[in-house]
Motif scaffolding. Structure first.
Motif, mmCIF file in Angstrom:
data_model
loop_
_atom_site.group_PDB
_atom_site.id
_atom_site.type_symbol
_atom_site.label_atom_id
_atom_site.label_comp_id
_atom_site.label_asym_id
_atom_site.label_seq_id
_atom_site.Cartn_x
_atom_site.Cartn_y
_atom_site.Cartn_z
ATOM 1 N N PRO A 66 0.817 -1.223 0.000
ATOM 2 C CA PRO A 66 0.000 0.000 0.000
ATOM 3 C C PRO A 66 0.852 1.277 0.000
ATOM 4 C CG PRO A 66 -0.854 -1.575 1.592
ATOM 5 C CD PRO A 66 0.467 -2.109 1.139
ATOM 6 N N ALA A 67 1.974 1.251 0.718
ATOM 7 C CA ALA A 67 2.845 2.429 0.772
ATOM 8 C C ALA A 67 3.479 2.714 -0.585
ATOM 9 C CB ALA A 67 3.920 2.240 1.830
ATOM 10 N N ILE A 68 3.825 1.651 -1.319
ATOM 11 C CA ILE A 68 4.351 1.822 -2.687
ATOM 12 C C ILE A 68 3.269 2.430 -3.572
ATOM 13 C CG2 ILE A 68 5.137 0.612 -4.754
ATOM 14 C CD1 ILE A 68 6.442 -1.469 -2.900
ATOM 15 N N LYS A 69 2.066 1.880 -3.487
ATOM 16 C CA LYS A 69 0.952 2.345 -4.321
ATOM 17 C C LYS A 69 0.628 3.807 -4.048
ATOM 18 C CE LYS A 69 -3.800 1.159 -5.598
ATOM 19 N NZ LYS A 69 -4.936 0.233 -5.342
ATOM 20 N N ASN A 70 0.732 4.220 -2.781
ATOM 21 C CA ASN A 70 0.409 5.595 -2.396
ATOM 22 C C ASN A 70 1.609 6.537 -2.479
ATOM 23 O OD1 ASN A 70 -2.297 4.936 -1.806
ATOM 24 N ND2 ASN A 70 -1.731 4.225 0.239
ATOM 25 N N LYS A 71 2.705 6.028 -3.053
ATOM 26 C CA LYS A 71 3.920 6.822 -3.280
ATOM 27 C C LYS A 71 4.525 7.378 -1.984
ATOM 28 C CE LYS A 71 2.657 8.113 -7.992
ATOM 29 N NZ LYS A 71 2.484 9.202 -8.980
ATOM 30 N N LYS A 72 4.397 6.575 -0.909
ATOM 31 C CA LYS A 72 4.978 6.983 0.363
ATOM 32 C C LYS A 72 6.415 6.500 0.516
ATOM 33 C CE LYS A 72 0.717 7.278 3.080
ATOM 34 N NZ LYS A 72 0.001 6.761 4.275
ATOM 35 N N ILE A 73 6.772 5.417 -0.217
ATOM 36 C CA ILE A 73 8.124 4.864 -0.081
ATOM 37 C C ILE A 73 8.700 4.474 -1.436
ATOM 38 C CG2 ILE A 73 7.670 3.940 2.234
ATOM 39 C CD1 ILE A 73 7.520 1.125 0.923
ATOM 40 N N ALA A 74 10.009 4.499 -1.493
ATOM 41 C CA ALA A 74 10.750 3.804 -2.544
ATOM 42 C C ALA A 74 11.223 2.511 -1.906
ATOM 43 C CB ALA A 74 11.926 4.645 -3.022
ATOM 44 N N TYR A 92 10.884 -5.501 12.939
ATOM 45 C CA TYR A 92 10.288 -5.066 11.680
ATOM 46 C C TYR A 92 8.762 -4.970 11.736
ATOM 47 C CZ TYR A 92 9.571 -10.092 10.643
ATOM 48 O OH TYR A 92 9.204 -11.409 10.677
ATOM 49 N N SER A 93 8.151 -5.488 12.801
ATOM 50 C CA SER A 93 6.702 -5.336 12.937
ATOM 51 C C SER A 93 6.329 -3.877 13.195
ATOM 52 C CB SER A 93 6.169 -6.218 14.074
ATOM 53 O OG SER A 93 6.640 -5.770 15.327
ATOM 54 N N GLN A 94 7.336 -3.050 13.538
ATOM 55 C CA GLN A 94 7.111 -1.625 13.761
ATOM 56 C C GLN A 94 7.300 -0.812 12.486
ATOM 57 O OE1 GLN A 94 6.112 -0.434 16.876
ATOM 58 N NE2 GLN A 94 5.912 -2.625 17.203
ATOM 59 N N LEU A 95 7.435 -1.494 11.346
ATOM 60 C CA LEU A 95 7.706 -0.831 10.078
ATOM 61 C C LEU A 95 6.695 0.277 9.768
ATOM 62 C CD1 LEU A 95 9.233 -0.678 7.361
ATOM 63 C CD2 LEU A 95 7.777 -2.531 6.533
ATOM 64 N N ASN A 96 5.426 -0.008 9.971
ATOM 65 C CA ASN A 96 4.383 0.962 9.640
ATOM 66 C C ASN A 96 4.559 2.260 10.419
ATOM 67 O OD1 ASN A 96 2.027 1.587 8.128
ATOM 68 N ND2 ASN A 96 0.808 1.337 9.989
ATOM 69 N N LYS A 97 4.999 2.146 11.655
ATOM 70 C CA LYS A 97 5.205 3.332 12.501
ATOM 71 C C LYS A 97 6.284 4.236 11.912
ATOM 72 C CE LYS A 97 7.740 3.060 16.199
ATOM 73 N NZ LYS A 97 8.241 2.711 17.550
ATOM 74 N N TYR A 98 7.352 3.619 11.394
ATOM 75 C CA TYR A 98 8.452 4.407 10.827
ATOM 76 C C TYR A 98 8.047 5.059 9.511
ATOM 77 C CZ TYR A 98 11.738 2.634 14.295
ATOM 78 O OH TYR A 98 12.388 2.351 15.474
ATOM 79 N N ILE A 99 7.255 4.353 8.722
ATOM 80 C CA ILE A 99 6.845 4.886 7.425
ATOM 81 C C ILE A 99 5.908 6.075 7.608
ATOM 82 C CG2 ILE A 99 5.464 4.382 5.367
ATOM 83 C CD1 ILE A 99 6.575 1.569 5.419
ATOM 84 N N LYS A 100 5.114 6.061 8.664
ATOM 85 C CA LYS A 100 4.145 7.138 8.882
ATOM 86 C C LYS A 100 4.787 8.421 9.381
ATOM 87 C CE LYS A 100 -0.079 4.491 9.735
ATOM 88 N NZ LYS A 100 -1.123 4.133 10.718
ATOM 89 N N LYS A 101 6.034 8.352 9.834
ATOM 90 C CA LYS A 101 6.692 9.547 10.387
ATOM 91 C C LYS A 101 6.852 10.620 9.329
ATOM 92 C CE LYS A 101 9.305 7.353 14.128
ATOM 93 N NZ LYS A 101 10.662 7.066 14.677
#
Length: 205
Positions: free
Chosen positions: A87-95, A196-205
């Protein structure tokens, strides 16, 4: 007799202390956040032609070192990859980039090399399908390639490249530069996550 008993007890205590120190070292090595230069890491991704997805101008860069033979990588794929990364790739939040780190056995290396050439020859969609099949079928890397159903020319090109360069698609020595000790190793902007289960938290920063 008492002196001998004391020496034995001291020796046992020293062994126990050494084991405790060793376990603490191993535990801390895996569970303390580490940071590497994110530009160096991404340059390595590009130089190795590792699979990349998403917008390179996104706020965050996520790089994951994987082994298709790794049960934990399979769990990561089923949960974090599908629910957070895609979802983060699709929403252009991450490379996002995936680097092969085959450390379990020889079959891991075969997966690494064949998937590398699948990406080179047929690019992103084919690599994604190969990865999904590799995680879902208890079979060989070449059989997964057959299940991919590439057109005949591309299938033969992948096999020819694999047969000519069976150690391509990974560099375990270079991976040490980035402090990779296990898979999956998940980096967000150069930071190796201890959980790595905390990945979503880091991406949202």
């Amino acid at each position: 007799m008492k002196k001998q008993l004391i020496l034995v007890i001291v020796l046992i205590l020293m062994i126990i202390a050494s084991l405790i120190i060793l376990m603490n070292m191993l535990f801390s090595d895996r569970n303390v956040d580490k940071t590497v230069n994110k530009n160096d890491l991404w340059n390595y991704v590009k130089k190795s032609d590792s699979p990349t997805f998403g917008d390179t101008n996104s706020k965050h860069q996520v790089v994951v070192f994987v082994d298709f033979n790794c049960p934990t990588c399979r769990k990561f794929y089923e949960k974090e990859y599908k629910n957070t990364i895609q979802p983060a790739i699709k929403n252009k939040k991450i490379a996002y980039a995936e680097v092969q780190h085959p450390f379990i056995n020889q079959e891991s290396k075969q997966y690494a090399t064949i998937s590398h050439y699948v990406y080179q020859v047929a690019r992103q969609k084919a690599y994604e399908k190969y990865k999904r099949l590799a995680y879902h079928y208890n079979t060989t890397p070449k059989d997964v390639l057959k299940r991919l159903h590439l057109d005949k020319d591309k299938h033969m090109e992948v096999l020819d490249l694999y047969n000519d360069h069976k150690d391509a698609g990974y560099n375990l020595n270079q991976d040490k530069t980035f402090k990779v000790t296990h898979t999956p190793s998940v980096y967000v902007d150069g930071k190796l996550l201890k959980d790595y289960s905390q990945l979503n938290k880091y991406i949202k920063k």
